[in-house]
Design an enzyme around this catalytic site. Structure first.
Site, PDB file in Angstrom:
ATOM      1  N   GLU A  40       0.822  -1.213   0.000  1.00  0.00           N
ATOM      2  CA  GLU A  40       0.000   0.000   0.000  1.00  0.00           C
ATOM      3  C   GLU A  40       0.853   1.258   0.000  1.00  0.00           C
ATOM      4  O   GLU A  40       0.525   2.233  -0.664  1.00  0.00           O
ATOM      5  CB  GLU A  40      -0.958   0.007   1.194  1.00  0.00           C
ATOM      6  CG  GLU A  40      -2.069  -1.039   1.095  1.00  0.00           C
ATOM      7  CD  GLU A  40      -3.025  -0.800  -0.063  1.00  0.00           C
ATOM      8  OE1 GLU A  40      -3.026   0.301  -0.643  1.00  0.00           O
ATOM      9  OE2 GLU A  40      -3.779  -1.731  -0.391  1.00  0.00           O
ATOM     10  N   TYR A 121      -5.966   7.006   3.903  1.00  0.00           N
ATOM     11  CA  TYR A 121      -6.163   5.915   2.953  1.00  0.00           C
ATOM     12  C   TYR A 121      -5.483   4.629   3.425  1.00  0.00           C
ATOM     13  O   TYR A 121      -6.116   3.569   3.507  1.00  0.00           O
ATOM     14  CB  TYR A 121      -5.635   6.280   1.551  1.00  0.00           C
ATOM     15  CG  TYR A 121      -5.525   5.034   0.721  1.00  0.00           C
ATOM     16  CD1 TYR A 121      -6.655   4.466   0.162  1.00  0.00           C
ATOM     17  CD2 TYR A 121      -4.302   4.355   0.605  1.00  0.00           C
ATOM     18  CE1 TYR A 121      -6.586   3.266  -0.537  1.00  0.00           C
ATOM     19  CE2 TYR A 121      -4.226   3.157  -0.088  1.00  0.00           C
ATOM     20  CZ  TYR A 121      -5.366   2.628  -0.647  1.00  0.00           C
ATOM     21  OH  TYR A 121      -5.292   1.436  -1.304  1.00  0.00           O
ATOM     22  N   ASP A 139      -9.456   6.091  -2.021  1.00  0.00           N
ATOM     23  CA  ASP A 139      -8.394   6.572  -2.908  1.00  0.00           C
ATOM     24  C   ASP A 139      -9.047   7.277  -4.091  1.00  0.00           C
ATOM     25  O   ASP A 139     -10.259   7.487  -4.102  1.00  0.00           O
ATOM     26  CB  ASP A 139      -7.522   5.395  -3.371  1.00  0.00           C
ATOM     27  CG  ASP A 139      -8.258   4.507  -4.357  1.00  0.00           C
ATOM     28  OD1 ASP A 139      -9.495   4.451  -4.287  1.00  0.00           O
ATOM     29  OD2 ASP A 139      -7.600   3.883  -5.200  1.00  0.00           O
ATOM     30  N   CYS A 186     -14.497   2.000 -14.347  1.00  0.00           N
ATOM     31  CA  CYS A 186     -14.860   3.400 -14.066  1.00  0.00           C
ATOM     32  C   CYS A 186     -13.612   4.265 -14.171  1.00  0.00           C
ATOM     33  O   CYS A 186     -13.215   4.956 -13.235  1.00  0.00           O
ATOM     34  CB  CYS A 186     -15.503   3.499 -12.686  1.00  0.00           C
ATOM     35  SG  CYS A 186     -16.392   5.043 -12.387  1.00  0.00           S
ATOM     36  N   CYS A 193     -18.871   1.939 -19.254  1.00  0.00           N
ATOM     37  CA  CYS A 193     -20.127   1.868 -18.498  1.00  0.00           C
ATOM     38  C   CYS A 193     -20.985   0.658 -18.873  1.00  0.00           C
ATOM     39  O   CYS A 193     -21.724   0.133 -18.038  1.00  0.00           O
ATOM     40  CB  CYS A 193     -20.912   3.162 -18.676  1.00  0.00           C
ATOM     41  SG  CYS A 193     -20.023   4.624 -18.070  1.00  0.00           S
ATOM     42  N   CYS A 196     -20.220  -2.150 -16.637  1.00  0.00           N
ATOM     43  CA  CYS A 196     -20.141  -1.840 -15.201  1.00  0.00           C
ATOM     44  C   CYS A 196     -21.286  -2.488 -14.420  1.00  0.00           C
ATOM     45  O   CYS A 196     -22.457  -2.317 -14.768  1.00  0.00           O
ATOM     46  CB  CYS A 196     -20.171  -0.326 -14.998  1.00  0.00           C
ATOM     47  SG  CYS A 196     -20.035   0.139 -13.266  1.00  0.00           S
ATOM     48  N   CYS A 202     -26.194   4.155 -11.411  1.00  0.00           N
ATOM     49  CA  CYS A 202     -25.252   5.278 -11.530  1.00  0.00           C
ATOM     50  C   CYS A 202     -25.932   6.519 -12.096  1.00  0.00           C
ATOM     51  O   CYS A 202     -26.402   6.536 -13.236  1.00  0.00           O
ATOM     52  CB  CYS A 202     -24.068   4.855 -12.416  1.00  0.00           C
ATOM     53  SG  CYS A 202     -22.796   6.128 -12.562  1.00  0.00           S
TER      54      CYS A 202
END
Length: 329
Positions: A40, A121, A139, A186, A193, A196, A202
DNA sequence: AATGCGTGGAC
DNA sequence: TGTCCAAGCAT
């Protein structure tokens, strides 16, 4: 978000699971906290492609946080060289030593948050992925997914919406599912899309303008700066220095030279390099000098790759060597 | 809260 | 080409 949408998101994650050296497949025991933390921190503002070989190398050289805590700082900086944002490496060492002294990572987001180099984060990511705590790391991927989902122009509401989306259990899978969705579907530009799992929910998709969310950052101008690096060579050795701990390339090995400036420099150069940083571009002129200066060390030129030079100085050294060769010919 | 902090890949 | 941007943090 409906529970149905959350389960579609998790199913999409399982179906498209990408194996990475630092994560475990969905449903299997979580990765070691050390692996999660190390990956990370490396992934902060850095791509998976750039991180993957570095992560493998770090883990091979320092298999445990105790090993990393015991490492000389110069060795860690050398392994980090080229990865950028070098404050992360300095904080990595400080964090490893603090955690080793504590006898291991704390398991809560609040305690993780107190450690050097661990912000909002990373603390949430480690807590969720390594310890199964119900946290949502936010994030830029999650920010974008949530902003589009609710057509938010104001990003300040994103964390609350993100937490409201989180289903019961599997917080680590949920966090990674959100980030993978942001990275693969995304996307900032030309989002996919039609593929998705959240498209039906959305708002931005319904509006037909997914790229309008979140509000794009205003572009900033990049000033041009100028610098000199000294090439001091003797008997197959070159004189290197260590930069001050704070500021640009802090703590890294470097060619010596004066501070960079805003006006062009004139000098008897053997080579030039241009390098683009986040906030400015640098023209670096490499000038041969006879005598070493200040604190430093002689680095064998045939082992220059082991010096841990950041990219600017690695390229400067390459250019200098090419220039010297041309000069001798 | 705005700014400083690296690098390389995608387009 | 230049521009955007990446699993952010510290101050």
């Amino acid at each position: 978000m409906s529970a149905n949408a959350a389960s579609r998101l998790l199913q999409h994650y399982v179906d498209n699971f990408r194996r990475l050296p630092w994560r475990s497949p969905p449903g299997s025991p979580p990765p070691e906290p050390y692996r999660v933390w190390l990956s990370e921190v490396m992934l902060q503002q850095t791509t998976v492609a750039a991180v993957t070989p570095r992560f493998e190398r770090f883990l091979e050289r320092w298999p445990t946080i105790e090993a990393l805590a015991a490492a000389p700082e110069a060795d860690v900086m050398q392994e980090w060289a080229g990865l950028g944002y070098y404050a992360r490496a300095r904080n990595l060492i400080a964090c490893a030593r603090a955690v080793a002294a504590m006898g291991g990572f704390p398991a809560s987001e609040a305690e993780l948050r107190k450690l050097p180099g661990i912000g909002a984060y990373t603390s949430a990511a480690v807590a969720a992925i390594a310890f199964g705590e119900a946290e949502v790391p936010v994030d830029t991927n999650v920010e974008r997914v949530v902003a589009r989902l609710h057509a938010l122009t104001d990003k300040s509401a994103v964390p609350a919406f993100a937490k409201a989306m989180m289903p019961e259990g599997r917080p680590g899978d949920f966090a990674q599912a959100m980030m993978d969705l942001g990275a693969s579907i995304c996307r900032p530009r030309a989002p996919l899309c039609t593929q998705c799992p959240l498209a039906a929910d959305c708002r931005a998709f319904a509006l037909g303008t997914p790229e309008a969310f979140p509000t794009p950052k205003p572009k900033t101008i990049r000033p041009q700066r100028y610098g000199i690096a000294w090439w001091i060579e003797r008997d197959g050795l070159v004189w290197l220095v260590r930069r001050p701990a704070k500021g640009m390339l802090g703590g890294m090995a470097a060619l010596p030279g004066p501070d960079w400036q805003d006006e062009p420099v004139t000098a008897n150069a053997i080579a030039w390099v241009t390098h683009v940083f986040t906030h400015f571009a640098l023209d670096l002129t490499i000038v041969p000098v006879a005598e070493p200066c200040g604190e430093g060390w002689w680095q064998p030129i045939d082992r220059l790759s082991e010096a841990g030079l950041p990219t600017l100085y690695r390229r400067a050294a390459e250019a200098a060597l090419a220039g010297m060769t041309a000069l001798a010919a």
